[in-house]
Design an enzyme around this catalytic site. Structure first.
Site, PDB file in Angstrom:
ATOM      1  N   VAL A 100       0.837  -1.201   0.000  1.00  0.00           N
ATOM      2  CA  VAL A 100       0.000   0.000   0.000  1.00  0.00           C
ATOM      3  C   VAL A 100       0.880   1.263   0.000  1.00  0.00           C
ATOM      4  CG1 VAL A 100      -1.822   1.283   1.207  1.00  0.00           C
ATOM      5  CG2 VAL A 100      -1.931  -1.199   1.082  1.00  0.00           C
ATOM      6  N   CYS A 101       1.949   1.259   0.770  1.00  0.00           N
ATOM      7  CA  CYS A 101       2.870   2.407   0.805  1.00  0.00           C
ATOM      8  C   CYS A 101       3.509   2.616  -0.565  1.00  0.00           C
ATOM      9  CB  CYS A 101       3.955   2.189   1.849  1.00  0.00           C
ATOM     10  SG  CYS A 101       3.321   1.984   3.526  1.00  0.00           S
ATOM     11  N   ASN A 102       3.882   1.520  -1.184  1.00  0.00           N
ATOM     12  CA  ASN A 102       4.473   1.514  -2.511  1.00  0.00           C
ATOM     13  C   ASN A 102       3.502   2.147  -3.510  1.00  0.00           C
ATOM     14  OD1 ASN A 102       5.241   0.374  -5.124  1.00  0.00           O
ATOM     15  ND2 ASN A 102       6.581  -0.992  -3.960  1.00  0.00           N
TER      16      ASN A 102
END
Length: 176
Positions: A64-66
């Site tokens: 998700v951060c990516n």
């Protein structure tokens, strides 16, 4: 002792505790010391001069951060050098640089809060009670005069932020 807040954010449905104040639009952006490129200490003053987006993620090594960071990098291209953007996490600067190289991201600078967690504590997004320090997924827009114009602390850390309001606030701060 820093203030703590519970119940505002969950991680996979479980409430977590955040350290620091609950900032809102209109507040002065707090100072911080984070580690930037070349292991240089970067403070709020060193980011000044134009509207800024602080893309705050737990770790760039998670899906998700990516996705969040790649999305911001893509949509920020249209604003060019009218704004500055920073991804803030507790990842080490080397891991942040590797991610950006592999993802071909060159329009967002990295700030590592691994040094003393002052970004997390001062912006109220440091997660307390985990085996390693992480920051809660959030987005801050700070105008050229160091005033916060937008804040989103994502209620469930495993989900993406609401990109459009953050981009709208950033464009407004940039006069774009």
């Amino acid at each position: 002792m820093a203030e703590t807040r519970k119940g505002e954010v969950t991680f996979k449905g479980n409430p977590i505790e955040l350290v620091g104040p609950k900032l809102k639009a209109g507040d002065a952006a707090p100072d911080f010391k984070a580690v930037g490129a070349g292991l240089a200490i970067v403070t709020l003053a060193e980011t000044a001069g134009k509207p800024r987006l602080f893309n705050v993620v737990p770790s760039l090594d998670t899906p998700v951060c990516n996705k969040q960071t790649k999305h911001f990098a893509e949509v920020l291209k249209e604003l060019g050098d009218k704004v500055a953007a920073y991804t803030v996490s507790t990842d080490l600067p080397f891991a942040q640089a590797r991610f950006c190289t592999e993802a071909e991201i060159d329009n967002i600078q990295n700030l590592s809060d691994a040094h003393d967690h002052s970004f997390g504590e001062h912006y109220g997004v440091l997660i307390q009670g985990l085996p390693v320090p992480l920051l809660a997924r959030s987005v801050f827009v700070v105008d050229a005069s160091n005033k916060i114009t937008y804040v989103e602390i994502v209620p469930e850390i495993a989900t993406e932020p609401d990109y459009e309001p953050a981009l709208k606030a950033l464009k407004a701060a940039a006069g774009a």
